[in-house]
Design an enzyme around this catalytic site. Sequence first.
Site, mmCIF file in Angstrom:
data_model
loop_
_atom_site.group_PDB
_atom_site.id
_atom_site.type_symbol
_atom_site.label_atom_id
_atom_site.label_comp_id
_atom_site.label_asym_id
_atom_site.label_seq_id
_atom_site.Cartn_x
_atom_site.Cartn_y
_atom_site.Cartn_z
ATOM 1 N N GLU A 44 0.842 -1.204 0.000
ATOM 2 C CA GLU A 44 0.000 0.000 0.000
ATOM 3 C C GLU A 44 0.877 1.254 0.000
ATOM 4 O OE1 GLU A 44 -3.591 1.946 2.748
ATOM 5 O OE2 GLU A 44 -2.566 0.106 3.385
ATOM 6 N N LYS A 114 -9.392 2.711 -2.458
ATOM 7 C CA LYS A 114 -9.704 2.076 -1.181
ATOM 8 C C LYS A 114 -11.057 2.552 -0.650
ATOM 9 C CE LYS A 114 -7.416 1.100 3.265
ATOM 10 N NZ LYS A 114 -6.188 1.340 4.052
ATOM 11 N N CYS A 148 -5.578 -3.240 1.970
ATOM 12 C CA CYS A 148 -5.423 -3.339 3.421
ATOM 13 C C CYS A 148 -6.743 -3.567 4.169
ATOM 14 C CB CYS A 148 -4.711 -2.082 3.919
ATOM 15 S SG CYS A 148 -4.032 -2.208 5.600
#
Length: 266
Positions: A44, A114, A148
């Site tokens: 990330e 995200k 994540c």
Amino acid sequence: MPPLRTALLQSSGRLGDTAENLKRLDEAASRAAQGGAGLLVTSEMYLTGYALDLQEVPGYAEPADGESAHAIAGIARRHGIAVLYGYPERDGDTVYNSAQLIGPDGARLANYRKTHLFGCFEQDAFTPGDTPVVQADLNGLRVGIMICYDVEFPENVRAHALAGTDLLLVPTAQMHPFQFVAEQLVPVRAFENQMYIAYVNRTGPEGEFEFVGLSCLASPDGVTRTRAGRGEEMVFGQVDPELLEASRETNPYLRDRRPGLYASLV
């Protein structure tokens, strides 16, 4: 269809130095290709580092088709390898925590923003994306992308399973004391959703964070096929379509679902 050898680059690069991180990515792509990999997955925010000063994030952010994207397309073409990298994306005045997949021919295959932002830093620095399932086809596999914290929401991963994702790429910045996510949760997600998951972390101290490494490739039978340690390294694993097909044939989770009972979840 032959297995897709996948390289997981567990690295934090150099904070705030995009040029240096591109250089390291070029070197890593060369090593990955020499090791027989057809796909290289980074962590990330690999391009810039994660623990940026909040006020500096917009200045580091780039469009999905920006200068760094073109540089990475060149890296992919030069080494004949697909590359998934994390970066801060700018779209007008909006900044996202994103990950982009570049094909071995340099084509931009997919860009994901995200959807679940973790903690005050991310919630202050970024706007959440609103498209939960982003996919591309690579080497005969349906490849999905998350980042994540996204993988910690079971509904998120199940949406990918129902959309036919074979290999879920999850660049991450997973930190102490949450290492159980890498050690336990990711293999369970792979098993319960019948897919491969490549979970690729940062490592070491960065700003106020301590990243724990432990990158892994988990397979649909719940086995961790490769696992990194706590330091910077590259590990390799095989994404085997035959194992995937056999596992889906014997595991009844997706067939035995009763969606009519789950309406309260939404």
